[in-house]
Design a protein around this motif. Sequence first.
Motif, PDB file in Angstrom:
ATOM      1  N   PRO A   1       0.592  -0.893   0.231  1.00  0.00           N
ATOM      2  CA  PRO A   1       0.462  -0.314   0.076  1.00  0.00           C
ATOM      3  C   PRO A   1       1.324   1.533   0.241  1.00  0.00           C
ATOM      4  N   GLY A   2       0.832   2.148  -0.758  1.00  0.00           N
ATOM      5  CA  GLY A   2       1.377   3.127  -0.629  1.00  0.00           C
ATOM      6  C   GLY A   2       2.445   3.580  -1.520  1.00  0.00           C
ATOM      7  N   PHE A   3       2.802   2.174  -2.196  1.00  0.00           N
ATOM      8  CA  PHE A   3       4.624   2.502  -3.109  1.00  0.00           C
ATOM      9  C   PHE A   3       4.648   3.146  -4.104  1.00  0.00           C
ATOM     10  N   PHE A   4       3.285   3.543  -5.171  1.00  0.00           N
ATOM     11  CA  PHE A   4       3.868   4.648  -5.271  1.00  0.00           C
ATOM     12  C   PHE A   4       4.022   6.136  -5.389  1.00  0.00           C
ATOM     13  N   GLN A   5       4.272   5.871  -4.098  1.00  0.00           N
ATOM     14  CA  GLN A   5       4.120   7.587  -3.336  1.00  0.00           C
ATOM     15  C   GLN A   5       5.963   8.035  -3.008  1.00  0.00           C
ATOM     16  N   GLY A   6       6.586   6.638  -3.575  1.00  0.00           N
ATOM     17  CA  GLY A   6       7.912   7.261  -3.848  1.00  0.00           C
ATOM     18  C   GLY A   6       7.833   7.502  -5.238  1.00  0.00           C
ATOM     19  N   SER A   7       7.319   7.512  -6.387  1.00  0.00           N
ATOM     20  CA  SER A   7       7.082   7.536  -7.082  1.00  0.00           C
ATOM     21  C   SER A   7       7.500   9.322  -7.289  1.00  0.00           C
ATOM     22  N   TYR A   8       6.784  10.325  -6.118  1.00  0.00           N
ATOM     23  CA  TYR A   8       6.822  11.679  -5.949  1.00  0.00           C
ATOM     24  C   TYR A   8       7.984  12.276  -6.154  1.00  0.00           C
ATOM     25  N   TYR A   9       9.367  11.852  -5.231  1.00  0.00           N
ATOM     26  CA  TYR A   9       9.861  12.571  -6.078  1.00  0.00           C
ATOM     27  C   TYR A   9      10.831  12.480  -6.995  1.00  0.00           C
ATOM     28  N   VAL A  10      10.578  10.854  -7.437  1.00  0.00           N
ATOM     29  CA  VAL A  10      10.478  11.213  -9.378  1.00  0.00           C
ATOM     30  C   VAL A  10      10.442  12.145  -9.862  1.00  0.00           C
ATOM     31  N   SER A  11       9.258  12.161  -9.895  1.00  0.00           N
ATOM     32  CA  SER A  11       8.505  13.207 -10.484  1.00  0.00           C
ATOM     33  C   SER A  11       9.476  14.688 -10.653  1.00  0.00           C
ATOM     34  N   TYR A  12       9.606  15.079  -9.405  1.00  0.00           N
ATOM     35  CA  TYR A  12       9.868  15.874  -8.802  1.00  0.00           C
ATOM     36  C   TYR A  12      11.108  16.254  -9.266  1.00  0.00           C
ATOM     37  N   ALA A  13      11.806  15.818  -9.194  1.00  0.00           N
ATOM     38  CA  ALA A  13      13.625  15.197 -10.310  1.00  0.00           C
ATOM     39  C   ALA A  13      13.103  15.563 -11.569  1.00  0.00           C
ATOM     40  N   LEU A  14      12.029  15.094 -12.243  1.00  0.00           N
ATOM     41  CA  LEU A  14      11.808  14.807 -13.777  1.00  0.00           C
ATOM     42  C   LEU A  14      11.877  16.400 -14.172  1.00  0.00           C
ATOM     43  N   GLY A  15      10.802  17.075 -12.670  1.00  0.00           N
ATOM     44  CA  GLY A  15      10.471  18.506 -13.470  1.00  0.00           C
ATOM     45  C   GLY A  15      11.473  19.388 -13.049  1.00  0.00           C
ATOM     46  N   VAL A  16      12.680  19.351 -12.010  1.00  0.00           N
ATOM     47  CA  VAL A  16      13.811  20.152 -11.992  1.00  0.00           C
ATOM     48  C   VAL A  16      14.832  20.266 -12.992  1.00  0.00           C
ATOM     49  N   ALA A  17      15.243  18.778 -13.876  1.00  0.00           N
ATOM     50  CA  ALA A  17      15.896  18.707 -15.269  1.00  0.00           C
ATOM     51  C   ALA A  17      14.974  19.414 -16.644  1.00  0.00           C
ATOM     52  N   LEU A  18      13.845  18.742 -15.749  1.00  0.00           N
ATOM     53  CA  LEU A  18      13.257  19.607 -17.323  1.00  0.00           C
ATOM     54  C   LEU A  18      13.314  21.374 -17.518  1.00  0.00           C
ATOM     55  N   LEU A  19      13.227  21.236 -16.316  1.00  0.00           N
ATOM     56  CA  LEU A  19      13.161  23.165 -16.060  1.00  0.00           C
ATOM     57  C   LEU A  19      14.679  23.456 -16.399  1.00  0.00           C
ATOM     58  N   VAL A  20      15.778  23.099 -15.305  1.00  0.00           N
ATOM     59  CA  VAL A  20      16.752  23.567 -15.774  1.00  0.00           C
ATOM     60  C   VAL A  20      17.270  23.408 -17.194  1.00  0.00           C
ATOM     61  N   THR A  21      16.878  22.513 -17.999  1.00  0.00           N
ATOM     62  CA  THR A  21      17.647  22.616 -19.428  1.00  0.00           C
ATOM     63  C   THR A  21      16.722  23.495 -20.010  1.00  0.00           C
ATOM     64  N   LEU A  22      15.130  23.554 -20.117  1.00  0.00           N
ATOM     65  CA  LEU A  22      14.616  24.730 -20.479  1.00  0.00           C
ATOM     66  C   LEU A  22      15.594  25.751 -20.409  1.00  0.00           C
ATOM     67  N   PHE A  23      16.041  26.293 -19.053  1.00  0.00           N
ATOM     68  CA  PHE A  23      16.641  27.825 -18.529  1.00  0.00           C
ATOM     69  C   PHE A  23      18.005  27.536 -19.766  1.00  0.00           C
ATOM     70  N   ILE A  24      18.529  26.688 -19.669  1.00  0.00           N
ATOM     71  CA  ILE A  24      20.237  26.396 -20.261  1.00  0.00           C
ATOM     72  C   ILE A  24      20.039  26.774 -21.814  1.00  0.00           C
ATOM     73  N   LEU A  25      18.752  25.699 -22.551  1.00  0.00           N
ATOM     74  CA  LEU A  25      18.575  26.116 -23.715  1.00  0.00           C
ATOM     75  C   LEU A  25      18.310  27.422 -23.977  1.00  0.00           C
ATOM     76  N   LYS A  26      17.808  28.367 -22.918  1.00  0.00           N
ATOM     77  CA  LYS A  26      17.199  29.762 -22.971  1.00  0.00           C
ATOM     78  C   LYS A  26      18.536  31.164 -23.295  1.00  0.00           C
ATOM     79  N   LEU A  27      19.150  30.113 -22.367  1.00  0.00           N
ATOM     80  CA  LEU A  27      20.532  31.208 -22.294  1.00  0.00           C
ATOM     81  C   LEU A  27      20.895  31.303 -23.713  1.00  0.00           C
ATOM     82  N   ILE A  28      21.255  29.851 -23.699  1.00  0.00           N
ATOM     83  CA  ILE A  28      22.565  29.614 -25.367  1.00  0.00           C
ATOM     84  C   ILE A  28      21.658  30.418 -26.668  1.00  0.00           C
TER      85      ILE A  28
END
Length: 113
Positions: free
Chosen positions: A40-67
């Motif tokens: 029960p509640g096994f997939f609650q840990g996937s919230y951390y992965v989701s957060y990491a994916l979101g941060v990675a996406l935003l950092v990538t977009l920001f770097i692409l914007k700078l370039i």
Amino acid sequence: MKCPRCHIGDFFEGHPYQFSTLGEVKQSCKNCGLKYSREPGFFQGSYYVSYALGVALLVTLFILKLIFLPSLAYLTTLLSMVIILVFLAPLLFALSKIIWINIFVNYDSRFKK
């Protein structure tokens, strides 16, 4: 988006952008019989992965914007990042669940038919 053990059976009830079944995981794999919800509640840990994916996406977009668009205003950049994140949120949610279960379940070629 397939079973982590056999890579044949479907993992989700529907498509990530099908909002009636958004994020619903099947009970088990029809091919190898793997029970997806390990506890029960096994997939609650996937919230951390989701957060990491979101941060990675935003950092990538920001770097692409700078370039590529260094003169773009920061408010415009922020708004475009939020819009992109909102449109990709269902996909990131689905990817986080499949990544989370792949941490705990290994591929086994014996279950491939």
